[in-house]
Design an enzyme around this catalytic site. Sequence first.
Site, PDB file in Angstrom:
ATOM      1  N   HIS A 215      16.943 -36.221  -8.327  1.00 14.30           N
ATOM      2  CA  HIS A 215      16.233 -36.596  -7.110  1.00 14.30           C
ATOM      3  C   HIS A 215      14.801 -36.078  -7.136  1.00 14.30           C
ATOM      4  O   HIS A 215      14.259 -35.682  -6.097  1.00 14.30           O
ATOM      5  CB  HIS A 215      16.983 -36.067  -5.886  1.00 14.30           C
ATOM      6  CG  HIS A 215      18.342 -36.655  -5.738  1.00 14.30           C
ATOM      7  ND1 HIS A 215      18.577 -37.868  -5.114  1.00 14.30           N
ATOM      8  CD2 HIS A 215      19.559 -36.214  -6.164  1.00 14.30           C
ATOM      9  CE1 HIS A 215      19.870 -38.133  -5.150  1.00 14.30           C
ATOM     10  NE2 HIS A 215      20.490 -37.148  -5.787  1.00 14.30           N
TER      11      HIS A 215
ATOM     12  N   TRP B 233      -2.872  -2.541  -1.672  1.00 15.01           N
ATOM     13  CA  TRP B 233      -2.557  -3.953  -1.865  1.00 15.01           C
ATOM     14  C   TRP B 233      -3.382  -4.698  -0.826  1.00 15.01           C
ATOM     15  O   TRP B 233      -3.177  -4.547   0.377  1.00 15.01           O
ATOM     16  CB  TRP B 233      -1.065  -4.218  -1.656  1.00 15.01           C
ATOM     17  CG  TRP B 233      -0.643  -5.608  -1.981  1.00 15.01           C
ATOM     18  CD1 TRP B 233      -0.266  -6.108  -3.201  1.00 15.01           C
ATOM     19  CD2 TRP B 233      -0.544  -6.720  -1.060  1.00 15.01           C
ATOM     20  NE1 TRP B 233       0.051  -7.443  -3.100  1.00 15.01           N
ATOM     21  CE2 TRP B 233      -0.115  -7.849  -1.805  1.00 15.01           C
ATOM     22  CE3 TRP B 233      -0.803  -6.865   0.302  1.00 15.01           C
ATOM     23  CZ2 TRP B 233       0.091  -9.093  -1.214  1.00 15.01           C
ATOM     24  CZ3 TRP B 233      -0.605  -8.108   0.889  1.00 15.01           C
ATOM     25  CH2 TRP B 233      -0.159  -9.197   0.144  1.00 15.01           C
TER      26      TRP B 233
ATOM     27  N   ARG C  20       3.647  -0.020  -4.965  1.00 15.40           N
ATOM     28  CA  ARG C  20       3.432  -0.577  -3.633  1.00 15.40           C
ATOM     29  C   ARG C  20       2.078  -1.259  -3.500  1.00 15.40           C
ATOM     30  O   ARG C  20       1.808  -1.920  -2.484  1.00 15.40           O
ATOM     31  CB  ARG C  20       3.544   0.533  -2.576  1.00 15.40           C
ATOM     32  CG  ARG C  20       4.871   1.245  -2.552  1.00 15.40           C
ATOM     33  CD  ARG C  20       4.872   2.344  -1.509  1.00 15.40           C
ATOM     34  NE  ARG C  20       4.838   1.785  -0.175  1.00 15.40           N
ATOM     35  CZ  ARG C  20       5.913   1.542   0.577  1.00 15.40           C
ATOM     36  NH1 ARG C  20       7.111   1.809   0.108  1.00 15.40           N
ATOM     37  NH2 ARG C  20       5.797   1.050   1.786  1.00 15.40           N
TER      38      ARG C  20
ATOM     39  N   LYS D 224      11.942 -14.713 -11.070  1.00  9.20           N
ATOM     40  CA  LYS D 224      11.608 -13.617 -11.989  1.00  9.20           C
ATOM     41  C   LYS D 224      10.538 -14.059 -12.986  1.00  9.20           C
ATOM     42  O   LYS D 224       9.621 -13.309 -13.290  1.00  9.20           O
ATOM     43  CB  LYS D 224      12.857 -13.153 -12.745  1.00  9.20           C
ATOM     44  CG  LYS D 224      13.781 -12.307 -11.933  1.00  9.20           C
ATOM     45  CD  LYS D 224      13.158 -10.956 -11.591  1.00  9.20           C
ATOM     46  CE  LYS D 224      13.740 -10.406 -10.308  1.00  9.20           C
ATOM     47  NZ  LYS D 224      13.263 -11.041  -9.086  1.00  9.20           N
TER      48      LYS D 224
ATOM     49  N   ASN E 107      -1.871   1.693   5.912  1.00 10.00           N
ATOM     50  CA  ASN E 107      -0.997   0.648   5.380  1.00 10.00           C
ATOM     51  C   ASN E 107      -0.604  -0.234   6.550  1.00 10.00           C
ATOM     52  O   ASN E 107      -0.114   0.265   7.564  1.00 10.00           O
ATOM     53  CB  ASN E 107       0.241   1.271   4.740  1.00 10.00           C
ATOM     54  CG  ASN E 107       1.241   0.240   4.255  1.00 10.00           C
ATOM     55  OD1 ASN E 107       0.911  -0.930   4.096  1.00 10.00           O
ATOM     56  ND2 ASN E 107       2.471   0.672   4.013  1.00 10.00           N
ATOM     57  N   GLY E 108      -0.805  -1.548   6.424  1.00 10.82           N
ATOM     58  CA  GLY E 108      -0.443  -2.457   7.506  1.00 10.82           C
ATOM     59  C   GLY E 108      -1.562  -3.423   7.816  1.00 10.82           C
ATOM     60  O   GLY E 108      -2.552  -3.521   7.084  1.00 10.82           O
TER      61      GLY E 108
ATOM     62  N   GLU F  26      16.779 -17.395  -8.554  1.00  7.93           N
ATOM     63  CA  GLU F  26      16.368 -16.037  -8.894  1.00  7.93           C
ATOM     64  C   GLU F  26      15.753 -15.980 -10.293  1.00  7.93           C
ATOM     65  O   GLU F  26      14.760 -15.275 -10.520  1.00  7.93           O
ATOM     66  CB  GLU F  26      17.566 -15.094  -8.786  1.00  7.93           C
ATOM     67  CG  GLU F  26      17.307 -13.663  -9.200  1.00  7.93           C
ATOM     68  CD  GLU F  26      16.271 -12.943  -8.358  1.00  7.93           C
ATOM     69  OE1 GLU F  26      15.854 -11.845  -8.784  1.00  7.93           O
ATOM     70  OE2 GLU F  26      15.874 -13.465  -7.299  1.00  7.93           O
TER      71      GLU F  26
ATOM     72  N   CYS G 167       0.832  -1.199   0.000  1.00  9.93           N
ATOM     73  CA  CYS G 167       0.000   0.000   0.000  1.00  9.93           C
ATOM     74  C   CYS G 167       0.874   1.260   0.000  1.00  9.93           C
ATOM     75  O   CYS G 167       1.972   1.273   0.539  1.00  9.93           O
ATOM     76  CB  CYS G 167      -0.950   0.066   1.178  1.00  9.93           C
ATOM     77  SG  CYS G 167      -2.031  -1.363   1.341  1.00  9.93           S
TER      78      CYS G 167
ATOM     79  N   LYS H  61       5.841  -4.018  -4.158  1.00 11.59           N
ATOM     80  CA  LYS H  61       7.290  -3.863  -4.106  1.00 11.59           C
ATOM     81  C   LYS H  61       7.850  -4.046  -2.700  1.00 11.59           C
ATOM     82  O   LYS H  61       8.813  -4.769  -2.499  1.00 11.59           O
ATOM     83  CB  LYS H  61       7.662  -2.469  -4.636  1.00 11.59           C
ATOM     84  CG  LYS H  61       9.152  -2.196  -4.680  1.00 11.59           C
ATOM     85  CD  LYS H  61       9.834  -3.087  -5.699  1.00 11.59           C
ATOM     86  CE  LYS H  61      11.306  -2.790  -5.813  1.00 11.59           C
ATOM     87  NZ  LYS H  61      11.977  -3.770  -6.688  1.00 11.59           N
TER      88      LYS H  61
ATOM     89  N   GLU I 132       7.189 -14.309 -11.203  1.00 14.96           N
ATOM     90  CA  GLU I 132       6.662 -13.014 -10.761  1.00 14.96           C
ATOM     91  C   GLU I 132       5.966 -12.251 -11.876  1.00 14.96           C
ATOM     92  O   GLU I 132       4.893 -11.678 -11.668  1.00 14.96           O
ATOM     93  CB  GLU I 132       7.806 -12.137 -10.223  1.00 14.96           C
ATOM     94  CG  GLU I 132       8.284 -12.511  -8.832  1.00 14.96           C
ATOM     95  CD  GLU I 132       9.403 -11.597  -8.378  1.00 14.96           C
ATOM     96  OE1 GLU I 132       9.371 -11.178  -7.207  1.00 14.96           O
ATOM     97  OE2 GLU I 132      10.311 -11.295  -9.177  1.00 14.96           O
TER      98      GLU I 132
END
Length: 610
Positions: free
Chosen positions: A506, A73, A27, A487, A99-100, A483, A2, A605, A490
């Site tokens: 395995h 968000w 955000r 990506k 926010n929170g 990573e 947010c 973010k 995401e």
Amino acid sequence: MCGIVGYIGEREAAPILLKGLRRLEYRGYDSAGIAVVNGTLDVRKKLGKVDVLSGEIDTHAVLGNVGIGHTRWATHGIPSDINAHPHVSSDGVFALVHNGIIENYMALREKLERLGYKFQSQTDTEVLVRLIEEIHSSGNTSLVESVQEALRHVVGAYGIALVSAEEPDLLIAARNGSPLILGVGKNEYFLGSDASPIIEYTRDVVYLNDGEMAVVRRWGYEVLTIDNVKLDKAIDRLDWDLQEIEKGGYPHFMLKEIFEQPKSVQNAMRGRIDPANKSIRLGGLMEYIDVLREASRIVICACGTSWHAALVGEYMIEGIARIPVEVEYASEFRYRNPILRKGDVVLVISQSGETADTLAAAREAKEQGIPVFGICNTVGSTISRETDAGIYLHAGPEIGVASTKAFTGQITVLAMLAIKLGRGRALDEDLLDTYAEELLNIPAKIEEVLTQSEEISNIGQQYSYMSNFLYLGRGANFPVALEGALKLKEISYIHAEGYPAAEMKHGPIALIDQFMPVVVIAIKDSTYHKVLSNIEEVVAREGAVIAVTDADSGDLERLCKHVIRIPSTLEFLSPLLSVIPLQLLSYHIAVQRGCDVDQPRNLAKSVTVE
């Protein structure tokens, strides 16, 4: 999570709020809204991105020079017009953005419902609004005192901003776990979750700490604790440039930030490596280098992409400085009652410096009396202020939700730290000089890799319809495989997994067929021939291999569908180059699939809630 923006001054508030929300949209972008005071309270909020809200306001103008805004968000309640912020008191007098997460919201809601309060949304934020209402209407308390009293009943994280039609010269802000910055202008004040909505108007800012609130009026401001103790806060100076938060001609922030990596890696090293004598100076850690060098163990805590950088750091610090390292998910660290002993050191890594889980890990270590150091990108962030010391990345603002330049910046800083700690320990000084010298060559080598963007786009086009990918790497490039897979997940919404190449047999090998592309990092290092064997096993099962390599033999051309070449470098530094093609591959596939690259669904973010 947010974004909050606020303004009080002589200008029209709505344009400032909308511009600020666009800059904070990374955000959160489920919904957006503003509340502006002009005799009454004018509240507009809409499901969707800020452009949807802007279209609504263009149709029916919002006038007034005091206001707050929010881009959401979702945590409590689905994205909708009703659940969007701001939330308004029952009598329409004041509005609040938040926010929170308020952890005890259900108990508070049930108590308020018994008192006769009605709720329109499913959010925890509306509970806080009703609680402030109840306190303000029940006693002889000012709005500021009512907010303070309400916040003393709240358990959880919050950054809030509030305006009232009854007090048109007042803007209230408070934080506990969610960042807020007060911008100080000439006869005007700005509020933001970070510096992006403020930098255009002023560079003078006050950072609020947990448990603090700003009471802002047209003629001045004061900072108080939630318990009403007045504080004397210093004004800091922002070092951002406005152009850093603009796209600069690129179609997406992510592509801009990928191409900024030669500069951002160079900035991470600027003034820290002496090219003449190969010495490294990390000014933020100068007083504590011996503490780190003599540590019996370094515990690194991080989340997401920063966790992957930490894994690369583990290989570097253990391989170069020969100090034992353990890498922990910050989100799990404090919940398993971690064993920390005298001689341990904790290092926390976060791009924003506000990641809730990473901050909680730092606080857990400090409570146990352990030295805590930070690596972050955002000057003035909570982690930078609460750790004993640390290192800034100097990568500049990173707006794209999928982190790119922060990752390579973190690895660069970890590489310098490993070399610095290695002095006087196990490795030969000449070899350490070689590492420092080669690190200085990395920006130019990244430039070489970036010239292949079009070629990588063509490769991506052939696989953009796939549903699954597998990424394999060994040694310091195993975290790069993780990573690369992250990506792709995401921003393109393709399922992808990263594995150590030797672990393929395995389990993951069962998935490989002609519909499972396999991206293999095949650097000509101590594990190269082992990786070749893994590629042979993939090809034997009809898997299509995309190899990233610095090798010049014909083995990979014979085996692989595609070979992406990167310049050679030292083994521990190779992640700085091998990750670039994976970033570009993810970007181009996402664009080809029509995905929103900079604002992927369900992500934000800065994760400031647990």
